[in-house]
Design a protein around this motif. Structure first.
Motif, PDB file in Angstrom:
ATOM      1  N   LEU A 249       0.851  -1.186   0.000  1.00  0.00           N
ATOM      2  CA  LEU A 249       0.000   0.000   0.000  1.00  0.00           C
ATOM      3  C   LEU A 249       0.886   1.234   0.000  1.00  0.00           C
ATOM      4  O   LEU A 249       1.484   1.579   1.013  1.00  0.00           O
ATOM      5  N   THR A 253      -2.484   6.689   4.980  1.00  0.00           N
ATOM      6  CA  THR A 253      -3.930   6.588   5.138  1.00  0.00           C
ATOM      7  C   THR A 253      -4.449   7.808   5.880  1.00  0.00           C
ATOM      8  O   THR A 253      -3.935   8.149   6.950  1.00  0.00           O
ATOM      9  N   HIS A 278      -6.949   8.683  -3.316  1.00  0.00           N
ATOM     10  CA  HIS A 278      -7.547   7.563  -4.045  1.00  0.00           C
ATOM     11  C   HIS A 278      -8.038   6.518  -3.043  1.00  0.00           C
ATOM     12  O   HIS A 278      -7.806   6.620  -1.833  1.00  0.00           O
ATOM     13  N   ASP A 279      -8.738   5.531  -3.546  1.00  0.00           N
ATOM     14  CA  ASP A 279      -9.272   4.432  -2.721  1.00  0.00           C
ATOM     15  C   ASP A 279     -10.080   4.962  -1.538  1.00  0.00           C
ATOM     16  O   ASP A 279      -9.857   4.579  -0.381  1.00  0.00           O
ATOM     17  N   SER A 281     -13.140   5.120   0.909  1.00  0.00           N
ATOM     18  CA  SER A 281     -14.178   4.195   1.366  1.00  0.00           C
ATOM     19  C   SER A 281     -14.897   4.795   2.570  1.00  0.00           C
ATOM     20  O   SER A 281     -14.349   5.622   3.295  1.00  0.00           O
ATOM     21  N   ALA A 289      -9.122   7.096   3.204  1.00  0.00           N
ATOM     22  CA  ALA A 289      -8.609   7.329   1.852  1.00  0.00           C
ATOM     23  C   ALA A 289      -7.113   7.100   1.838  1.00  0.00           C
ATOM     24  O   ALA A 289      -6.407   7.364   2.826  1.00  0.00           O
ATOM     25  N   ARG A 290      -6.613   6.585   0.737  1.00  0.00           N
ATOM     26  CA  ARG A 290      -5.180   6.459   0.530  1.00  0.00           C
ATOM     27  C   ARG A 290      -4.681   7.738  -0.119  1.00  0.00           C
ATOM     28  O   ARG A 290      -5.328   8.287  -1.019  1.00  0.00           O
ATOM     29  N   ASP A 324      -5.514  -1.608   7.076  1.00  0.00           N
ATOM     30  CA  ASP A 324      -5.584  -1.091   5.713  1.00  0.00           C
ATOM     31  C   ASP A 324      -5.420  -2.216   4.690  1.00  0.00           C
ATOM     32  O   ASP A 324      -6.078  -2.221   3.647  1.00  0.00           O
ATOM     33  N   ARG A 328      -8.208  -3.301   1.950  1.00  0.00           N
ATOM     34  CA  ARG A 328      -7.912  -3.381   0.523  1.00  0.00           C
ATOM     35  C   ARG A 328      -8.370  -4.708  -0.079  1.00  0.00           C
ATOM     36  O   ARG A 328      -8.961  -4.756  -1.159  1.00  0.00           O
ATOM     37  N   GLY A 331     -12.467  -5.517   1.397  1.00  0.00           N
ATOM     38  CA  GLY A 331     -13.489  -4.527   1.106  1.00  0.00           C
ATOM     39  C   GLY A 331     -14.212  -3.991   2.325  1.00  0.00           C
ATOM     40  O   GLY A 331     -15.252  -3.325   2.184  1.00  0.00           O
TER      41      GLY A 331
END
Length: 349
Positions: A249, A253, A278-279, A281, A289-290, A324, A328, A331
């Protein structure tokens, strides 16, 4: 003399072939019940455990960890797939496997009406040790685990941490080559947990024992496991060392606690448009978020949320964690998965 020879029942299968994993599982499947009530506990679990290492099965309650251990320790049979422990096929030679392993279950296995020393001597005799050998081994283990002074007291009167040490000592009494520990620190206070972590590490580092432990504590897996597999809904979703899994990753985060679920959904849309994010949730009022660079991106994140009038209660930036990694691959966050599966029956774990 090996424990096989001491038992007087089976021939010694010999040492583990050089370079061969201490534990191998390939395509293990297990279903409880049938028809509409069928529950798929395992859906093709595969992994290998290097000899002399601490290996972690990490997953929330209900993921399939305990079912996997039951199969590897011959307490249950897989519907399909193969497995070996200490080079021995668990299906073809279960009696040999039982003599090669130690097993520390989730629930206490000692007799509360016996003393600590009596419990260990009994375990030694069951495993084929002579009376003098069993007594000597009991004294050795009581000393190793700091239980010598309490050895002649009823085990049922001991503290929870001391009782857990007794469970581990019982699993070691016959000098196994592989030790299975199912949720070894559940219910322990922080000090007792730290002591157990130190002992588990010592078993592998100093004694050369192969230890497989199941856990739903992220910190425990991160601290102890040389390698681990993350299990979700009966499947392996990730495997590697803790550092390898976290290194997959990139970046950091950002986690934001939002005022209200509706605003959390709005925050998702807002953050998706911020450069470097990105990513994204959302779970209830938590938005994750990343980001490529947490320190550089955080001001833009805060400005975007403020501009959209999204209420914040807290925001943090951190390096990737096993949570994390789980998010990933599965979900959902680990805590959310654990809470959702808590009511499930123990047999499906």
């Amino acid at each position: 003399m090996s424990v096989y020879a001491a038992s007087g029942v089976l021939d010694d299968p010999g040492p583990l072939p050089y370079g061969r994993p201490a534990i191998e599982a390939a395509g293990l499947t297990k279903t409880y019940g049938s028809g509409d009530k069928a529950v798929r506990a395992l859906a093709g679990i595969s992994f290998a455990v290097p000899a002399g290492s601490v290996f972690g099965l990490l997953g929330p309650n209900g993921a399939g960890k305990s079912t996997t251990v039951k199969i590897l320790t011959t307490l249950s049979r897989a519907d399909a797939g193969t497995a070996s422990v200490a080079g021995i096929d668990v299906h073809r030679r279960p009696a040999w496997v039982r003599r090669a392993i130690g097993y520390v279950s989730q629930k206490p296995a000692f007799d509360p009406m016996g003393t600590g020393r009596e419990n260990l001597v009994l375990a030694g005799r069951i495993h084929g040790l002579s009376g003098p050998s069993a007594r000597a081994r009991a004294d050795e283990l009581l000393g190793r685990f700091g239980l010598a002074e309490a050895g002649n007291r009823l085990a049922g009167k001991w503290s929870g941490g001391m009782q857990r040490k007794l469970d581990v000592a019982t699993g070691l009494v016959h000098r196994p080559s592989v030790l299975f520990m199912d949720e070894p620190t559940t219910g322990l206070d922080p000090q007792a947990r730290a002591e157990m972590w130190a002992e588990i590490s010592r078993l592998a580092r100093e004694d050369g024992l192969t230890v497989l432990l199941t856990t739903h504590y992220l910190e425990e897996a991160d601290r102890l496991a040389d390698r681990l597999v993350i299990i979700d809904r009966g499947r392996v979703v990730a495997a590697g060392t803790p550092d390898e899994l976290k290194a997959q990753l990139d970046g950091d985060t950002v986690q934001a606690e939002i005022v209200g679920a509706e605003q959390a959904e709005a925050a998702r849309s807002v953050l998706a448009g911020v450069p470097g994010v990105h990513d994204v949730s959302v779970e209830e009022t938590t938005v994750r978020a990343r980001v490529t660079n947490g320190a550089a991106t955080l001001p833009a994140v805060l400005a975007a949320l403020d501009g959209a009038r999204v209420g914040l209660t807290a925001v943090t930036v951190a390096r990737p964690s096993l949570d994390d990694v789980y998010l990933r691959h599965a979900g959902r966050s680990f805590d959310r998965a654990d809470a959702a599966s808590f009511p499930r029956q123990e047999k499906n774990r």
